[in-house]
Design an enzyme around this catalytic site. Structure first.
Site, PDB file in Angstrom:
ATOM      1  N   VAL A  11      23.756  -5.432  -1.085  1.00  0.00           N
ATOM      2  CA  VAL A  11      22.645  -5.052   0.023  1.00  0.00           C
ATOM      3  C   VAL A  11      22.518  -5.569   1.083  1.00  0.00           C
ATOM      4  CG1 VAL A  11      20.255  -4.773   0.141  1.00  0.00           C
ATOM      5  CG2 VAL A  11      21.172  -3.978  -1.913  1.00  0.00           C
ATOM      6  N   PHE A 152      17.377   1.423  -1.634  1.00  0.00           N
ATOM      7  CA  PHE A 152      17.978   2.442  -2.869  1.00  0.00           C
ATOM      8  C   PHE A 152      19.269   3.266  -2.562  1.00  0.00           C
ATOM      9  CE2 PHE A 152      13.192   2.497  -1.116  1.00  0.00           C
ATOM     10  CZ  PHE A 152      12.382   3.097  -2.780  1.00  0.00           C
ATOM     11  N   LEU A 153      20.004   2.428  -1.673  1.00  0.00           N
ATOM     12  CA  LEU A 153      21.475   2.728  -1.480  1.00  0.00           C
ATOM     13  C   LEU A 153      22.491   2.688  -3.125  1.00  0.00           C
ATOM     14  CD1 LEU A 153      23.793  -0.107  -1.879  1.00  0.00           C
ATOM     15  CD2 LEU A 153      22.569  -0.220   0.114  1.00  0.00           C
ATOM     16  N   GLU A 155      26.131   1.466  -4.427  1.00  0.00           N
ATOM     17  CA  GLU A 155      27.523   1.621  -4.556  1.00  0.00           C
ATOM     18  C   GLU A 155      28.399   3.146  -3.975  1.00  0.00           C
ATOM     19  OE1 GLU A 155      27.866  -1.119  -6.645  1.00  0.00           O
ATOM     20  OE2 GLU A 155      26.462  -1.836  -6.745  1.00  0.00           O
ATOM     21  N   GLY A 256      27.396  11.201 -20.026  1.00  0.00           N
ATOM     22  CA  GLY A 256      28.526  10.050 -19.817  1.00  0.00           C
ATOM     23  C   GLY A 256      28.133   8.893 -20.879  1.00  0.00           C
ATOM     24  N   CYS A 263      21.729  -2.387 -11.073  1.00  0.00           N
ATOM     25  CA  CYS A 263      20.049  -1.782 -10.915  1.00  0.00           C
ATOM     26  C   CYS A 263      19.984  -1.178 -12.153  1.00  0.00           C
ATOM     27  CB  CYS A 263      20.514  -0.981 -10.281  1.00  0.00           C
ATOM     28  SG  CYS A 263      20.466  -1.607  -7.953  1.00  0.00           S
ATOM     29  N   LYS A 266      18.956  -3.919 -15.429  1.00  0.00           N
ATOM     30  CA  LYS A 266      18.183  -4.590 -15.697  1.00  0.00           C
ATOM     31  C   LYS A 266      16.399  -4.110 -14.702  1.00  0.00           C
ATOM     32  CE  LYS A 266      19.203  -6.043 -10.224  1.00  0.00           C
ATOM     33  NZ  LYS A 266      17.846  -5.912  -9.895  1.00  0.00           N
TER      34      LYS A 266
HETATM   35  N1  LIG Z   1      23.731  -3.517  -5.661  1.00  0.00           N
HETATM   36  C1  LIG Z   1      22.914  -1.917  -5.269  1.00  0.00           C
HETATM   37  O1  LIG Z   1      23.511  -1.178  -5.602  1.00  0.00           O
HETATM   38  C2  LIG Z   1      21.951  -2.193  -5.056  1.00  0.00           C
HETATM   39  C3  LIG Z   1      20.987  -1.665  -4.986  1.00  0.00           C
HETATM   40  C4  LIG Z   1      19.336  -2.298  -4.122  1.00  0.00           C
HETATM   41  C5  LIG Z   1      18.809  -2.601  -4.400  1.00  0.00           C
HETATM   42  N2  LIG Z   1      20.021  -3.757  -5.090  1.00  0.00           N
HETATM   43  C6  LIG Z   1      18.737  -4.831  -5.354  1.00  0.00           C
HETATM   44  O2  LIG Z   1      18.932  -5.744  -4.319  1.00  0.00           O
HETATM   45  C7  LIG Z   1      19.212  -7.005  -4.591  1.00  0.00           C
HETATM   46  C8  LIG Z   1      20.972  -7.685  -4.539  1.00  0.00           C
HETATM   47  O3  LIG Z   1      21.698  -7.059  -5.282  1.00  0.00           O
HETATM   48  P1  LIG Z   1      22.809  -7.182  -4.581  1.00  0.00           P
HETATM   49  O4  LIG Z   1      23.784  -6.300  -5.888  1.00  0.00           O
HETATM   50  O5  LIG Z   1      23.453  -7.454  -3.186  1.00  0.00           O
HETATM   51  O6  LIG Z   1      23.195  -9.055  -4.735  1.00  0.00           O
HETATM   52  P2  LIG Z   1      24.897  -9.518  -4.920  1.00  0.00           P
HETATM   53  O7  LIG Z   1      24.349 -10.374  -6.223  1.00  0.00           O
HETATM   54  O8  LIG Z   1      25.805  -8.522  -4.337  1.00  0.00           O
HETATM   55  O9  LIG Z   1      24.618 -10.756  -3.927  1.00  0.00           O
HETATM   56  C9  LIG Z   1      23.684 -11.430  -3.372  1.00  0.00           C
HETATM   57  C10 LIG Z   1      23.779 -12.204  -2.780  1.00  0.00           C
HETATM   58  O10 LIG Z   1      22.374 -13.588  -2.613  1.00  0.00           O
HETATM   59  C11 LIG Z   1      23.427 -15.021  -2.607  1.00  0.00           C
HETATM   60  N3  LIG Z   1      22.484 -15.832  -2.323  1.00  0.00           N
HETATM   61  C12 LIG Z   1      21.635 -16.181  -3.547  1.00  0.00           C
HETATM   62  N4  LIG Z   1      20.810 -17.051  -2.971  1.00  0.00           N
HETATM   63  C13 LIG Z   1      21.074 -16.936  -1.755  1.00  0.00           C
HETATM   64  C14 LIG Z   1      20.188 -18.117  -1.458  1.00  0.00           C
HETATM   65  N5  LIG Z   1      18.950 -18.741  -1.558  1.00  0.00           N
HETATM   66  N6  LIG Z   1      20.041 -18.012   0.024  1.00  0.00           N
HETATM   67  C15 LIG Z   1      21.234 -16.962   0.087  1.00  0.00           C
HETATM   68  N7  LIG Z   1      22.171 -15.835  -0.272  1.00  0.00           N
HETATM   69  C16 LIG Z   1      21.972 -16.336  -1.461  1.00  0.00           C
HETATM   70  C17 LIG Z   1      24.459 -14.795  -2.874  1.00  0.00           C
HETATM   71  O11 LIG Z   1      26.006 -15.762  -3.111  1.00  0.00           O
HETATM   72  C18 LIG Z   1      25.005 -13.000  -3.600  1.00  0.00           C
HETATM   73  O12 LIG Z   1      26.608 -13.233  -2.281  1.00  0.00           O
HETATM   74  C19 LIG Z   1      19.236  -6.981  -6.030  1.00  0.00           C
HETATM   75  O13 LIG Z   1      17.912  -7.694  -6.183  1.00  0.00           O
HETATM   76  C20 LIG Z   1      19.153  -5.441  -6.580  1.00  0.00           C
HETATM   77  O14 LIG Z   1      18.380  -5.388  -7.839  1.00  0.00           O
HETATM   78  C21 LIG Z   1      20.709  -3.853  -5.552  1.00  0.00           C
END
Ligand SMILES: NC(=O)c1ccc[n+]([C@@H]2O[C@H](COP(=O)([O-])OP(=O)(O)OC[C@H]3O[C@@H](n4cnc5c(N)ncnc54)[C@H](O)[C@@H]3O)[C@@H](O)[C@H]2O)c1
Length: 434
Positions: A11, A152-153, A155, A256, A263, A266
């Site tokens: 994200v 809301f993206l 992957e 599926g 997402c 959790k």
């Molecule tokens: N992945 C998705 O498709 C998606 C879509 C919508 C929302 N979200 C939400 O977005 C959030 C992030 O998801 P993600 O998939 O990008 O997670 P991710 O695990 O890919 O990335 C999280 C990043 O945060 C870093 N991090 C941890 N603690 C930190 C700190 N104190 N300061 C700076 N960086 C720090 C980690 O090293 C990691 O690189 C989550 O809450 C998730 O639920 C994810």
């Protein structure tokens, strides 16, 4: 505008690159030094279509940079986005907010001038207020507001989703913060993307409610697929007929092996916890989670039955390991629930995936054998299992596959192929709800 993005994950990196593309000056910070070094080297630590080119372009044009030093960026920022992980906390299903609070605590001393601190991570209701309290305690002199701007993206389609979302949700406490966020999102508002502004709590809940609703649609159609098998109906026809009703919509009605990813699993669990903590009921979402677990278990049975009732001593080729195509993300992928059980019962696995194998090697039992060449993986196996519908698996050379297999058993957990075509090609074909 000057933006700091905390977290360079799926994200943070996409959001940072897209805000830079909109014209903002963005610094992405991560505590993971290896990740930052990779980015500084011009490489992308994750697989997301189109991201490398977008990052490269914005770095070259001077709008996007990366750092692991907070004092490089926070004091200059108009907005600081928190885009760190919020995984399920071990043991109780609650979202683990330790990364969010740590990130906020770390930036507080550097705040300088009016700054909007924005939760982009998916966080339980009340988190923005806790963030506000935490900053006020750590740096009483700070001039700031908090906001909630859930993401809301999807992957695999993250850039398009970010640039052309159905809506942008911003939860704020006052007009000052709202105006800063509206200004940042102005480029997409100009292309008629609606911006919905709400209070903090509603914005936080919109994200969980949306994901839980989409997970409900998936579990619903998965349950219908069981009924289809029982009554001799075709789940594709049922899904199509339902989806043509504008009130229902055709998306997320594809059966599926159960939903997975970073997402839905959790966020459904976290929503149940939020409801419990507030004395509210969440019976639908609780059932959605149960149905999803049952679906994964049903896939194990389906594979076992296709192998003649016992997987012991058999070898299967598994095509696709990630929770969906066009990503390298293995978090909560159905393969992680299905394959270890088969291995436990004496089944050997040949695995192939286009982007997920490095991560799979860490997460799956060491017995799994990985193949870079898909057709080598099929050599002499007892059955093929199509687990993730990468485009490459949509047009397989069935004649060649049949030659390679010990017996022509094809288990299609994504319903990519037509049952009658597969039967006419001589396959013992198994799919879901048809
Ligand atoms: N992945 C998705 O498709 C998606 C879509 C919508 C929302 N979200 C939400 O977005 C959030 C992030 O998801 P993600 O998939 O990008 O997670 P991710 O695990 O890919 O990335 C999280 C990043 O945060 C870093 N991090 C941890 N603690 C930190 C700190 N104190 N300061 C700076 N960086 C720090 C980690 O090293 C990691 O690189 C989550 O809450 C998730 O639920 C994810």
């Amino acid at each position: 505008m000057k933006v700091t993005m905390l977290g360079c994950g799926y994200v943070g990196l996409v959001s940072g690159a897209c805000f830079a593309e909109f014209g903002a000056s963005v610094t992405c910070f991560d505590i993971d030094k290896t990740k930052v070094d990779t980015l500084l080297d011009g490489k992308i630590p994750i697989y997301e279509p189109g991201l490398e080119a977008l990052v490269q372009k914005n770095v070259e044009q001077g709008r996007l940079s990366f750092t692991n030093k907070l004092d490089d960026c926070i004091s200059e920022s108009d907005l600081v986005f928190v885009a760190v992980g919020t995984p399920t906390r071990r043991g109780d299903g609650h979202a683990d907010l330790s990364y969010v609070y740590q990130a906020v605590q770390d930036i507080s001393p550097y705040l300088n001038g009016y700054t909007v601190i924005v939760d982009k991570s998916t966080v339980p209701v009340g988190t923005a207020r806790n963030v506000k309290r935490l900053i006020a305690e750590t740096n009483p002199a700070a001039d700031f507001d908090v906001a909630s701007n859930p993401e809301f993206l999807r992957e695999g389609a993250a850039i398009t989703d970010f640039m052309r979302p159905d809506r942008v949700v911003i939860g704020v406490e006052n007009e000052r913060a709202e105006n800063v966020l509206r200004e940042l999102y102005r480029p997409i508002n100009l292309i008629d993307v609606p911006i919905l502004s709400t209070d903090l709590e509603s914005a936080e809940l919109i994200k969980y409610a949306s994901n839980a609703f989409l997970a409900t649609k998936i579990s619903f159609i998965n349950e219908m697929s069981v009924l289809c098998e029982a009554v001799g109906a075709d789940v594709h026809a049922v899904s199509k007929g339902m989806g043509m009703d504008g009130r229902i919509g055709r998306k997320f009605l594809h059966p599926g092996p159960g939903y997975g990813g970073s997402c839905f699993p959790k966020d459904t669990k976290a929503l149940v916890r939020i409801a419990q903590e507030h004395g509210a009921s969440s019976r639908i979402v609780e059932t959605v989670i149960e149905v999803n677990e049952a679906q994964k278990a049903r896939m194990i049975k389906k594979i076992r039955n296709a192998l003649g009732g016992n997987e012991n001593g058999k070898t299967i080729a598994v095509l696709g390991l990630t929770f969906k195509p066009e990503t390298d993300d293995m978090r909560d992928a159905p393969s992680l629930a299905i394959l270890p059980k088969l291995i436990e019962n004496g089944c050997r696995i040949h695995a192939h995936d286009l982007q997920g194998m490095d991560e799979a090697k860490i997460l799956l039992p060491s017995e799994v054998q990985y193949y870079d060449d898909l057709y080598y993986a099929l050599e002499g196996v007892d059955a093929v299992v199509l687990m993730t519908e990468w485009n490459m698996y949509r047009n397989l050379d069935m004649k060649l596959i049949k030659e390679k297999l010990k017996q022509p058993v094809f288990i299609d957990l994504r319903n990519v192929y037509e049952p009658h075509t597969m039967k006419s090609l001589g396959f013992d074909y198994h799919c879901i709800g048809r």
